[in-house]
Design an enzyme around this catalytic site. Structure first.
Site, PDB file in Angstrom:
ATOM      1  CB  ILE A   1       1.331  10.368   0.580  1.00  8.29           C
ATOM      2  CG1 ILE A   1       2.740   9.654   0.347  1.00  8.29           C
ATOM      3  CG2 ILE A   1       1.689  11.844   0.863  1.00  8.29           C
ATOM      4  CD1 ILE A   1       3.280  10.016  -0.807  1.00  8.29           C
TER       5      ILE A   1
ATOM      6  CB  ILE B   1       6.678   7.154   0.852  1.00  7.53           C
ATOM      7  CG1 ILE B   1       7.345   8.450   0.831  1.00  7.53           C
ATOM      8  CG2 ILE B   1       6.203   6.338   2.095  1.00  7.53           C
ATOM      9  CD1 ILE B   1       6.458   9.443   1.357  1.00  7.53           C
TER      10      ILE B   1
ATOM     11  CB  ILE C   1      -5.668  10.955  -6.543  1.00  7.00           C
ATOM     12  CG1 ILE C   1      -6.808  10.743  -5.447  1.00  7.00           C
ATOM     13  CG2 ILE C   1      -6.548   9.955  -7.650  1.00  7.00           C
ATOM     14  CD1 ILE C   1      -8.275  11.562  -5.530  1.00  7.00           C
TER      15      ILE C   1
ATOM     16  CE1 TYR D   1       5.780   6.898 -10.510  1.00  9.92           C
ATOM     17  CE2 TYR D   1       6.286   8.992 -11.692  1.00  9.92           C
ATOM     18  CZ  TYR D   1       5.637   8.400 -10.562  1.00  9.92           C
ATOM     19  OH  TYR D   1       5.023   9.205  -9.866  1.00  9.92           O
TER      20      TYR D   1
ATOM     21  CB  THR E   1       2.156   4.062  -0.668  1.00 11.13           C
ATOM     22  OG1 THR E   1       2.390   4.476  -1.922  1.00 11.13           O
ATOM     23  CG2 THR E   1       2.798   5.233   0.188  1.00 11.13           C
ATOM     24  CG  LEU E   2      -2.288  -0.197  -2.373  1.00 11.70           C
ATOM     25  CD1 LEU E   2      -2.024  -1.522  -1.369  1.00 11.70           C
ATOM     26  CD2 LEU E   2      -3.766   0.235  -1.705  1.00 11.70           C
ATOM     27  CB  ALA E   3       0.149   4.291  -5.188  1.00  6.94           C
TER      28      ALA E   3
ATOM     29  CE  LYS F   1       2.468  11.493  -9.429  1.00  8.50           C
ATOM     30  NZ  LYS F   1       1.130  11.845  -8.685  1.00  8.50           N
TER      31      LYS F   1
HETATM   32  P1  NAD Z   1      -1.714   5.389  -2.007  1.00 11.15           P
HETATM   33  O1  NAD Z   1      -2.096   4.174  -2.899  1.00 11.15           O
HETATM   34  O2  NAD Z   1      -1.858   5.151  -0.562  1.00 11.15           O
HETATM   35  O3  NAD Z   1      -2.713   6.404  -2.326  1.00 11.15           O
HETATM   36  C1  NAD Z   1      -3.001   6.508  -3.736  1.00 11.15           C
HETATM   37  C2  NAD Z   1      -4.695   6.827  -3.780  1.00 11.15           C
HETATM   38  O4  NAD Z   1      -5.107   7.305  -5.000  1.00 11.15           O
HETATM   39  C3  NAD Z   1      -5.269   5.765  -3.019  1.00 11.15           C
HETATM   40  O5  NAD Z   1      -5.957   6.134  -1.828  1.00 11.15           O
HETATM   41  C4  NAD Z   1      -6.336   5.568  -4.069  1.00 11.15           C
HETATM   42  O6  NAD Z   1      -7.439   4.906  -3.523  1.00 11.15           O
HETATM   43  C5  NAD Z   1      -6.557   6.504  -4.911  1.00 11.15           C
HETATM   44  N1  NAD Z   1      -7.282   6.696  -6.088  1.00 11.15           N
HETATM   45  C6  NAD Z   1      -6.880   5.678  -7.271  1.00 11.15           C
HETATM   46  N2  NAD Z   1      -7.856   5.700  -8.270  1.00 11.15           N
HETATM   47  C7  NAD Z   1      -8.917   6.657  -7.843  1.00 11.15           C
HETATM   48  C8  NAD Z   1     -10.114   7.109  -8.070  1.00 11.15           C
HETATM   49  N3  NAD Z   1     -10.373   6.564  -9.566  1.00 11.15           N
HETATM   50  N4  NAD Z   1     -10.769   7.915  -7.484  1.00 11.15           N
HETATM   51  C9  NAD Z   1     -10.223   8.422  -6.107  1.00 11.15           C
HETATM   52  N5  NAD Z   1      -8.934   7.944  -5.700  1.00 11.15           N
HETATM   53  C10 NAD Z   1      -8.610   7.167  -6.342  1.00 11.15           C
HETATM   54  O7  NAD Z   1      -0.189   5.720  -2.334  1.00 11.15           O
HETATM   55  P2  NAD Z   1       0.545   7.054  -2.147  1.00 11.15           P
HETATM   56  O8  NAD Z   1       1.760   6.781  -2.455  1.00 11.15           O
HETATM   57  O9  NAD Z   1       0.133   7.611  -0.925  1.00 11.15           O
HETATM   58  O10 NAD Z   1      -0.144   8.161  -3.333  1.00 11.15           O
HETATM   59  C11 NAD Z   1      -0.383   9.233  -3.146  1.00 11.15           C
HETATM   60  C12 NAD Z   1       0.114  10.344  -4.203  1.00 11.15           C
HETATM   61  O11 NAD Z   1       1.333  10.589  -3.982  1.00 11.15           O
HETATM   62  C13 NAD Z   1       0.049  10.031  -5.719  1.00 11.15           C
HETATM   63  O12 NAD Z   1      -0.363  11.195  -6.422  1.00 11.15           O
HETATM   64  C14 NAD Z   1       1.410   9.359  -5.780  1.00 11.15           C
HETATM   65  O13 NAD Z   1       1.538   9.359  -7.324  1.00 11.15           O
HETATM   66  C15 NAD Z   1       2.037  10.458  -5.239  1.00 11.15           C
HETATM   67  N6  NAD Z   1       3.499  10.210  -4.782  1.00 11.15           N
HETATM   68  C16 NAD Z   1       3.813   8.960  -4.425  1.00 11.15           C
HETATM   69  C17 NAD Z   1       5.165   8.816  -3.918  1.00 11.15           C
HETATM   70  C18 NAD Z   1       5.668   7.391  -3.585  1.00 11.15           C
HETATM   71  O14 NAD Z   1       6.551   6.832  -3.552  1.00 11.15           O
HETATM   72  N7  NAD Z   1       4.508   6.607  -2.784  1.00 11.15           N
HETATM   73  C19 NAD Z   1       6.060   9.550  -4.487  1.00 11.15           C
HETATM   74  C20 NAD Z   1       5.776  10.815  -4.787  1.00 11.15           C
HETATM   75  C21 NAD Z   1       4.446  11.172  -5.080  1.00 11.15           C
END
Ligand code: NAD
Length: 265
Positions: A20, A191, A92, A155, A193-195, A162
């Site tokens: 994201i 979405i 993050i 979740y 993604t890795l997470a 959250k």
């Molecule tokens: P992502 O894996 O691309 O991003 C998560 C990021 O957190 C990664 O870059 C990872 O390196 C970083 N991270 C983890 N531990 C860390 C640490 N100790 N120090 C610094 N960085 C750290 O996945 P994403 O889905 O893009 O997630 C980004 C945000 O969006 C998160 O808060 C996630 O909960 C939120 N989100 C994701 C979704 C989804 O469906 N993908 C939906 C809603 C919210």
């Protein structure tokens, strides 16, 4: 003319082109912001550097948000190189895979602490570290998910994190308000993604979302990027402490019907 011309934006949480944070970074770049990128650790460097190059970004700093000294170092570097910051994006989150599968009551003390530290406290820590260099009118943005207010199976501890992150957003908004700094959250639909891959049953949930959301569509990192531009720019000048849903309307539906029953097409 871009909506963010002359503004300095820092993005935390870029891992790869699916992140994201990458959707947000590209949108910030499109709107004219000068950008700094931060990533978690050495292992991600080889994925993050080529992305930074794509937008001509040379300010790329490692920062593990569990380490206060990393946060202080990155804030110091930002002060030297940017002077002041107008936009800070926190994208993050982390929870161990074992916390995101079985029943929630199996969450371990360590797993709970880790999820809260990385996914919630880090937003407080970044806000505090950057506070001296936030320009009046600055905007802080974090990323949340609907699992904070309703149960999303698997979740688990991340839903609790959250909920805490959304409360954190409101408390920070209250503290920063008098300085003209705003703090908001974007609640994004699922979405790939890795997470997200770590959440048990995510694939089914992802599909369910497209069937059930009012707009019958999944969302993209570009959708989130565009919403972030609104929150980052002066267009949202009097909006703070809020959660903006970017979810094809999923959160407004109280009673889920099958796609056939729910649609007259
Ligand atoms: P992502 O894996 O691309 O991003 C998560 C990021 O957190 C990664 O870059 C990872 O390196 C970083 N991270 C983890 N531990 C860390 C640490 N100790 N120090 C610094 N960085 C750290 O996945 P994403 O889905 O893009 O997630 C980004 C945000 O969006 C998160 O808060 C996630 O909960 C939120 N989100 C994701 C979704 C989804 O469906 N993908 C939906 C809603 C919210």
């Amino acid at each position: 003319m871009g909506l963010l011309d002359g503004k300095n934006a820092l993005v935390f949480g870029l891992a790869n082109e699916r992140s994201i944070a990458w959707g947000i970074t590209q949108a910030l770049h499109r709107e004219g912001a000068s950008i700094g990128i931060s990533y978690a650790g050495e292992m991600l460097k080889r994925r993050v550097m080529p992305l930074a190059e794509k937008i001509g970004c040379t300010w790329v700093e490692e920062c593990d948000v569990t380490k206060d000294e990393n946060i202080d170092a990155v804030a110091k570097k930002a002060a030297e190189d940017f002077g002041q910051i107008d936009v800070l994006v926190h994208s993050i989150a982390f929870a161990g895979r074992e916390e995101l599968t079985g029943p929630f009551y199996n969450t371990t003390r360590e797993g709970f602490k880790n999820a809260m530290d990385i996914s919630v406290y880090s937003f407080v820590a970044l806000a505090r570290a950057f506070q001296p260099i936030l320009r009046p009118g600055a905007s802080l943005i974090c990323m949340t998910y609907y699992g904070s207010v309703k149960v999303a199976p698997h979740y688990n501890v991340m839903g609790v994190a959250k909920a805490a992150l959304e409360a954190t957003t409101r408390y920070l908004a209250y503290d920063f308000g008098p300085h003209g700094v705003r703090v908001n959250a974007i609640s994004a639909g699922p979405i790939r993604t890795l997470a997200a891959a770590g959440v048990g049953g995510f694939r089914d949930m992802y599909k369910h979302f497209a069937d059930m959301s009012p707009m019958r569509e999944n969302i993209t990192i570009d959708d989130v990027g565009n919403a972030a531009i609104f929150l980052a720019s002066d267009l949202s000048a009097r909006i703070t402490g809020d959660v903006l849903y970017v979810d094809s309307g999923f959160n407004i539906v109280g009673v889920q019907m099958g796609p056939k029953e729910g649609s007259d097409q």
